[in-house]
Design a protein around this motif. Structure first.
Motif, PDB file in Angstrom:
ATOM      1  N   GLN A 179       0.830  -1.193   0.000  1.00 40.87           N
ATOM      2  CA  GLN A 179       0.000   0.000   0.000  1.00 40.87           C
ATOM      3  C   GLN A 179       0.874   1.256   0.000  1.00 40.87           C
ATOM      4  OE1 GLN A 179      -2.735  -0.117   3.283  1.00 40.87           O
ATOM      5  NE2 GLN A 179      -4.352  -0.936   1.961  1.00 40.87           N
ATOM      6  N   THR A 180       0.427   2.223  -0.789  1.00 44.08           N
ATOM      7  CA  THR A 180       1.126   3.512  -0.829  1.00 44.08           C
ATOM      8  C   THR A 180       0.461   4.451   0.162  1.00 44.08           C
ATOM      9  OG1 THR A 180      -0.293   4.381  -2.560  1.00 44.08           O
ATOM     10  CG2 THR A 180       1.694   3.206  -3.266  1.00 44.08           C
ATOM     11  N   ILE A 181       1.038   5.585   0.323  1.00 45.04           N
ATOM     12  CA  ILE A 181       0.466   6.585   1.237  1.00 45.04           C
ATOM     13  C   ILE A 181      -0.917   6.978   0.747  1.00 45.04           C
ATOM     14  CG2 ILE A 181       0.721   8.929   2.108  1.00 45.04           C
ATOM     15  CD1 ILE A 181       3.744   8.528   1.969  1.00 45.04           C
ATOM     16  N   GLN A 182      -1.043   7.133  -0.530  1.00 48.29           N
ATOM     17  CA  GLN A 182      -2.331   7.504  -1.104  1.00 48.29           C
ATOM     18  C   GLN A 182      -3.384   6.428  -0.810  1.00 48.29           C
ATOM     19  OE1 GLN A 182      -2.268   7.974  -5.358  1.00 48.29           O
ATOM     20  NE2 GLN A 182      -4.223   9.029  -5.419  1.00 48.29           N
ATOM     21  N   ASP A 183      -3.032   5.165  -0.964  1.00 46.82           N
ATOM     22  CA  ASP A 183      -3.963   4.068  -0.675  1.00 46.82           C
ATOM     23  C   ASP A 183      -4.413   4.122   0.781  1.00 46.82           C
ATOM     24  OD1 ASP A 183      -3.741   3.133  -3.262  1.00 46.82           O
ATOM     25  OD2 ASP A 183      -2.164   1.671  -2.780  1.00 46.82           O
ATOM     26  N   ARG A 184      -3.469   4.351   1.708  1.00 46.48           N
ATOM     27  CA  ARG A 184      -3.803   4.399   3.134  1.00 46.48           C
ATOM     28  C   ARG A 184      -4.728   5.579   3.450  1.00 46.48           C
ATOM     29  NH1 ARG A 184       2.047   3.696   5.571  1.00 46.48           N
ATOM     30  NH2 ARG A 184       2.544   4.272   3.466  1.00 46.48           N
ATOM     31  N   VAL A 185      -4.471   6.727   2.779  1.00 45.40           N
ATOM     32  CA  VAL A 185      -5.315   7.906   3.010  1.00 45.40           C
ATOM     33  C   VAL A 185      -6.726   7.638   2.513  1.00 45.40           C
ATOM     34  CG1 VAL A 185      -5.687  10.305   2.317  1.00 45.40           C
ATOM     35  CG2 VAL A 185      -3.411   9.549   2.999  1.00 45.40           C
ATOM     36  N   PHE A 186      -6.847   7.068   1.336  1.00 50.84           N
ATOM     37  CA  PHE A 186      -8.161   6.764   0.776  1.00 50.84           C
ATOM     38  C   PHE A 186      -8.894   5.726   1.627  1.00 50.84           C
ATOM     39  CE2 PHE A 186      -6.793   8.016  -3.758  1.00 50.84           C
ATOM     40  CZ  PHE A 186      -7.181   9.333  -3.538  1.00 50.84           C
ATOM     41  N   ALA A 187      -8.153   4.761   2.147  1.00 46.19           N
ATOM     42  CA  ALA A 187      -8.764   3.729   2.989  1.00 46.19           C
ATOM     43  C   ALA A 187      -9.320   4.342   4.263  1.00 46.19           C
ATOM     44  CB  ALA A 187      -7.752   2.643   3.312  1.00 46.19           C
ATOM     45  N   SER A 190     -12.525   6.394   3.437  1.00 42.67           N
ATOM     46  CA  SER A 190     -13.701   5.572   3.173  1.00 42.67           C
ATOM     47  C   SER A 190     -13.996   4.565   4.270  1.00 42.67           C
ATOM     48  CB  SER A 190     -13.535   4.848   1.832  1.00 42.67           C
ATOM     49  OG  SER A 190     -12.446   3.950   1.922  1.00 42.67           O
ATOM     50  N   ASN A 191     -13.182   4.559   5.342  1.00 43.78           N
ATOM     51  CA  ASN A 191     -13.338   3.668   6.480  1.00 43.78           C
ATOM     52  C   ASN A 191     -13.363   2.203   6.059  1.00 43.78           C
ATOM     53  OD1 ASN A 191     -13.403   5.700   8.401  1.00 43.78           O
ATOM     54  ND2 ASN A 191     -15.597   6.040   8.061  1.00 43.78           N
ATOM     55  N   ILE A 192     -12.489   1.849   5.177  1.00 43.26           N
ATOM     56  CA  ILE A 192     -12.378   0.460   4.731  1.00 43.26           C
ATOM     57  C   ILE A 192     -11.116  -0.096   5.342  1.00 43.26           C
ATOM     58  CG2 ILE A 192     -12.054  -1.045   2.763  1.00 43.26           C
ATOM     59  CD1 ILE A 192     -13.589   0.948   1.093  1.00 43.26           C
ATOM     60  N   LYS A 193     -11.242  -1.265   5.993  1.00 43.35           N
ATOM     61  CA  LYS A 193     -10.078  -1.900   6.591  1.00 43.35           C
ATOM     62  C   LYS A 193      -9.671  -3.051   5.711  1.00 43.35           C
ATOM     63  CE  LYS A 193     -11.313  -0.745  11.279  1.00 43.35           C
ATOM     64  NZ  LYS A 193     -11.583  -1.239  12.610  1.00 43.35           N
ATOM     65  N   LYS A 194      -8.372  -3.130   5.529  1.00 43.77           N
ATOM     66  CA  LYS A 194      -7.862  -4.226   4.717  1.00 43.77           C
ATOM     67  C   LYS A 194      -6.992  -5.114   5.519  1.00 43.77           C
ATOM     68  CE  LYS A 194      -8.253  -2.174   0.247  1.00 43.77           C
ATOM     69  NZ  LYS A 194      -7.721  -1.979  -1.022  1.00 43.77           N
TER      70      LYS A 194
END
Length: 194
Positions: A179-187, A190-194
């Motif tokens: 995951q990139t920083i952008q992916d973590r920010v978007f997650a 959107s309150n999505i946990k991976k």
């Protein structure tokens, strides 16, 4: 050294001539140019229509030197220009040239069709008739096809069943990549946990 105006005044006083008299004589000696019209309506102009005189085509804005060639004048004479803008001679149209022009004019006015030309026209008419007949035949064939299609029973209409078993398959791309920083920010947004 004297300036040119003073020298001119001295010469006038010696000769006893007034400047105004010289100017009047020069203005009355302007050259008159003769004009003629070519057979095609073009106006040409020269000091004199004689050998070795310059000849010009008169246009609205300017005068153009007459190109090399032979030109038929309205009065039936032929103007010959050998060097551009210089008259070589003016001659009468020979009877041979006049006869050729009359024959050409007569051929243009009265030309009868030859047997070959008539045969060609006839074959073209036959081709057109055949094309029209083919078009009528095509229209008849199209009409028959339409009748055949309309006489056949229509296919049973399709019904949509929204409650049926529908299997959906999720397609996930790049699932194993870090995951990139952008992916973590978007997650987090959107309150999505991976």
């Amino acid at each position: 050294m004297k300036n040119p105006l003073e020298m001119l005044k001295e010469i006038k006083s010696v000769l006893g001539i007034e400047l105004s008299e010289i100017q009047v004589e020069q203005s009355t000696e302007e050259t008159k140019l003769a004009q003629m019209t070519l057979e095609n309506g073009t106006i040409i102009e020269a000091e004199d229509f004689a050998p070795d005189f310059e000849v010009f085509i008169v246009t609205e804005e300017d005068k153009i030197a007459l190109p090399v060639g032979e030109y038929a004048l309205e009065d039936g004479m032929i103007l010959v220009v050998e060097a551009e803008g210089i008259i070589k001679e003016i001659k009468e149209a020979t009877s041979e040239e006049v006869v050729e022009e009359e024959v050409e004019a007569a051929e243009e006015e009265m030309s009868y069709a030859t047997k070959e030309e008539l045969a060609e026209v006839k074959s073209m008419i036959e081709e057109i008739k055949a094309m029209i007949k083919d078009k009528e035949d095509m229209a008849a064939v199209e009409e028959q096809v339409k009748e055949e299609l309309s006489s056949q029973p229509a296919a049973a209409p399709l019904k949509h069943n929204p409650e049926g078993n529908v299997q959906t398959k999720k397609i996930v791309f790049g699932q194993n990549r870090p995951q990139t920083i952008q992916d973590r920010v978007f997650a987090r947004i959107s309150n999505i946990k991976k």
